[in-house]
Design a protein around this motif. Structure first.
Motif, mmCIF file in Angstrom:
data_model
loop_
_atom_site.group_PDB
_atom_site.id
_atom_site.type_symbol
_atom_site.label_atom_id
_atom_site.label_comp_id
_atom_site.label_asym_id
_atom_site.label_seq_id
_atom_site.Cartn_x
_atom_site.Cartn_y
_atom_site.Cartn_z
ATOM 1 N N PRO A 24 0.794 -1.311 -0.018
ATOM 2 C CA PRO A 24 -0.032 -0.074 -0.157
ATOM 3 C C PRO A 24 1.054 1.171 -0.068
ATOM 4 C CG PRO A 24 -0.811 -1.508 1.705
ATOM 5 C CD PRO A 24 0.454 -2.076 1.269
ATOM 6 N N ILE A 25 0.456 2.292 -0.543
ATOM 7 C CA ILE A 25 0.919 3.781 -0.680
ATOM 8 C C ILE A 25 0.444 4.228 0.625
ATOM 9 C CG2 ILE A 25 1.200 5.827 -1.824
ATOM 10 C CD1 ILE A 25 0.884 4.459 -4.455
ATOM 11 N N VAL A 26 1.350 4.950 1.267
ATOM 12 C CA VAL A 26 0.727 5.663 2.607
ATOM 13 C C VAL A 26 0.994 7.096 2.555
ATOM 14 C CG1 VAL A 26 0.895 5.395 5.244
ATOM 15 C CG2 VAL A 26 0.980 3.252 3.940
ATOM 16 N N PHE A 103 -9.053 3.569 -1.827
ATOM 17 C CA PHE A 103 -8.765 4.178 -0.559
ATOM 18 C C PHE A 103 -10.110 4.749 0.123
ATOM 19 C CE2 PHE A 103 -9.128 7.938 -3.394
ATOM 20 C CZ PHE A 103 -9.419 8.829 -2.584
ATOM 21 N N LYS A 104 -10.123 5.110 1.462
ATOM 22 C CA LYS A 104 -11.296 5.471 2.064
ATOM 23 C C LYS A 104 -10.868 6.965 2.800
ATOM 24 C CE LYS A 104 -12.848 0.875 2.925
ATOM 25 N NZ LYS A 104 -13.378 -0.170 4.182
ATOM 26 N N ILE A 105 -11.885 7.769 3.038
ATOM 27 C CA ILE A 105 -11.690 9.049 3.656
ATOM 28 C C ILE A 105 -12.963 9.142 4.513
ATOM 29 C CG2 ILE A 105 -12.466 10.284 1.688
ATOM 30 C CD1 ILE A 105 -10.187 12.191 2.062
ATOM 31 N N ASP A 106 -12.689 9.850 5.453
ATOM 32 C CA ASP A 106 -13.753 10.011 6.406
ATOM 33 C C ASP A 106 -14.238 11.736 6.321
ATOM 34 O OD1 ASP A 106 -13.823 7.715 7.620
ATOM 35 O OD2 ASP A 106 -12.708 8.563 9.447
ATOM 36 N N LEU A 107 -15.673 11.873 5.901
ATOM 37 C CA LEU A 107 -15.790 13.304 5.530
ATOM 38 C C LEU A 107 -17.298 13.692 6.382
ATOM 39 C CD1 LEU A 107 -15.733 12.877 1.516
ATOM 40 C CD2 LEU A 107 -14.299 14.037 3.285
ATOM 41 N N ASN A 186 -8.574 11.081 8.578
ATOM 42 C CA ASN A 186 -8.415 9.521 8.554
ATOM 43 C C ASN A 186 -8.249 9.198 7.055
ATOM 44 O OD1 ASN A 186 -7.983 7.102 9.447
ATOM 45 N ND2 ASN A 186 -10.132 6.694 9.585
ATOM 46 N N VAL A 187 -7.476 9.625 6.156
ATOM 47 C CA VAL A 187 -7.370 8.922 4.813
ATOM 48 C C VAL A 187 -6.522 7.943 4.772
ATOM 49 C CG1 VAL A 187 -6.481 9.414 2.378
ATOM 50 C CG2 VAL A 187 -7.237 11.608 3.906
ATOM 51 N N SER A 188 -6.842 6.642 4.420
ATOM 52 C CA SER A 188 -6.469 5.281 4.400
ATOM 53 C C SER A 188 -5.144 5.317 3.403
ATOM 54 C CB SER A 188 -7.695 4.352 4.013
ATOM 55 O OG SER A 188 -7.814 4.421 2.632
ATOM 56 N N ALA A 189 -4.739 4.134 3.720
ATOM 57 C CA ALA A 189 -3.493 3.676 2.556
ATOM 58 C C ALA A 189 -4.190 3.395 1.227
ATOM 59 C CB ALA A 189 -2.864 2.642 3.228
ATOM 60 N N PHE A 190 -3.417 3.692 0.021
ATOM 61 C CA PHE A 190 -3.941 3.382 -1.001
ATOM 62 C C PHE A 190 -3.475 2.105 -1.387
ATOM 63 C CE2 PHE A 190 -3.815 7.945 -0.690
ATOM 64 C CZ PHE A 190 -4.840 8.301 -1.477
ATOM 65 N N GLU A 191 -4.461 1.058 -1.540
ATOM 66 C CA GLU A 191 -4.127 -0.321 -1.851
ATOM 67 C C GLU A 191 -4.734 -0.794 -3.277
ATOM 68 O OE1 GLU A 191 -6.700 -2.301 1.106
ATOM 69 O OE2 GLU A 191 -5.079 -1.898 2.846
ATOM 70 N N MET A 192 -3.713 -1.573 -3.604
ATOM 71 C CA MET A 192 -4.048 -2.322 -4.972
ATOM 72 C C MET A 192 -5.303 -3.150 -5.296
ATOM 73 S SD MET A 192 -1.486 -1.565 -6.814
ATOM 74 C CE MET A 192 -1.241 -2.575 -8.063
ATOM 75 N N CYS A 193 -6.107 -3.032 -6.204
ATOM 76 C CA CYS A 193 -7.507 -3.575 -5.975
ATOM 77 C C CYS A 193 -7.628 -4.292 -7.582
ATOM 78 C CB CYS A 193 -8.641 -2.607 -5.809
ATOM 79 S SG CYS A 193 -8.611 -1.492 -7.135
ATOM 80 N N ASP A 194 -8.528 -5.445 -7.453
ATOM 81 C CA ASP A 194 -8.646 -6.082 -8.697
ATOM 82 C C ASP A 194 -9.653 -5.099 -9.625
ATOM 83 O OD1 ASP A 194 -7.370 -8.179 -7.841
ATOM 84 O OD2 ASP A 194 -9.034 -8.855 -6.618
#
Length: 196
Positions: A24-26, A103-107, A186-194
């Motif tokens: 993941p990219i953090v 990625f996920k982010i709280d808004l 709370n921005v999450s890590a950027f993860e690889m996905c299918d």
């Protein structure tokens, strides 16, 4: 070196490369931790707006929501003169072209914010220099709720990019410019996905 040793080394090298690419990219300081202050960008971030810096909250401008992670969060505004606030940073490693990331982010939004109280949306860009908006990778719906909600986004870069920008923007479609706000944490890590 025997063929078996060479094959084993090549297999290890290939697996190590794949593992490194899928790591993941953090972000640095993904929950915008710093001392609360108006018109100040938190540590590890750079202001990318035209007229002012983001605000480190809670506290300033009458915004007192609790953060979802850590002690502080960021507040961004839009104005009625077609300007808005943004911030960005260089990634720990580049997004690679034609790969799938999530990625996920709280808004949330604030009912106060010194009169900048209308709902807005989030836009996220990637580029190859500080504050470069080369590709738009995420747009949220209009954030018209005061409680925190987590949003997930999926994107594929069109080329390699190493910078990211997070900004507040007017709800779409919008026929006029207005004073609004967006709270981000709370921005999450950027993860690889299918790919879908």
């Amino acid at each position: 070196m025997t063929f078996r040793q060479f094959f084993g080394f090549a297999l290890f090298f290939c697996c190590a490369q794949v593992a490194a690419q899928s790591k993941p990219i953090v972000l640095m300081n993904p929950s915008f931790e710093d001392a609360p202050h108006d018109a100040r960008t938190p540590k590890a971030w750079t202001a990318c707006g035209l007229d002012s810096s983001p605000d480190i909250l809670p506290g300033p401008w009458g915004v007192y929501q609790k953060p979802t992670q850590g002690n502080t969060f960021i507040g961004l505004i839009t104005r009625d003169d077609n300007t808005w606030e943004a911030l960005g940073q260089k990634m720990s490693k580049s997004f690679k072209d034609d790969r799938c990331y999530k990625f996920k982010i709280d808004l949330a939004s604030s009912p106060a914010y010194a009169g900048y109280s209308k709902p807005t949306c989030l836009r996220v860009w990637v580029g190859n220099s500080a504050c470069d908006r080369a590709q738009l990778i995420a747009i949220s719906p209009t954030i018209n709720h005061y409680e925190w909600k987590t949003y997930e986004f999926i994107f594929s870069p069109k080329e390699d990019y190493k910078y990211i920008i997070i900004e507040c923007y007017y709800k779409q479609p919008s026929l006029n410019y207005y004073k609004g706000n967006l709270l981000i944490d709370n921005v999450s890590a950027f993860e690889m996905c299918d790919r879908a």
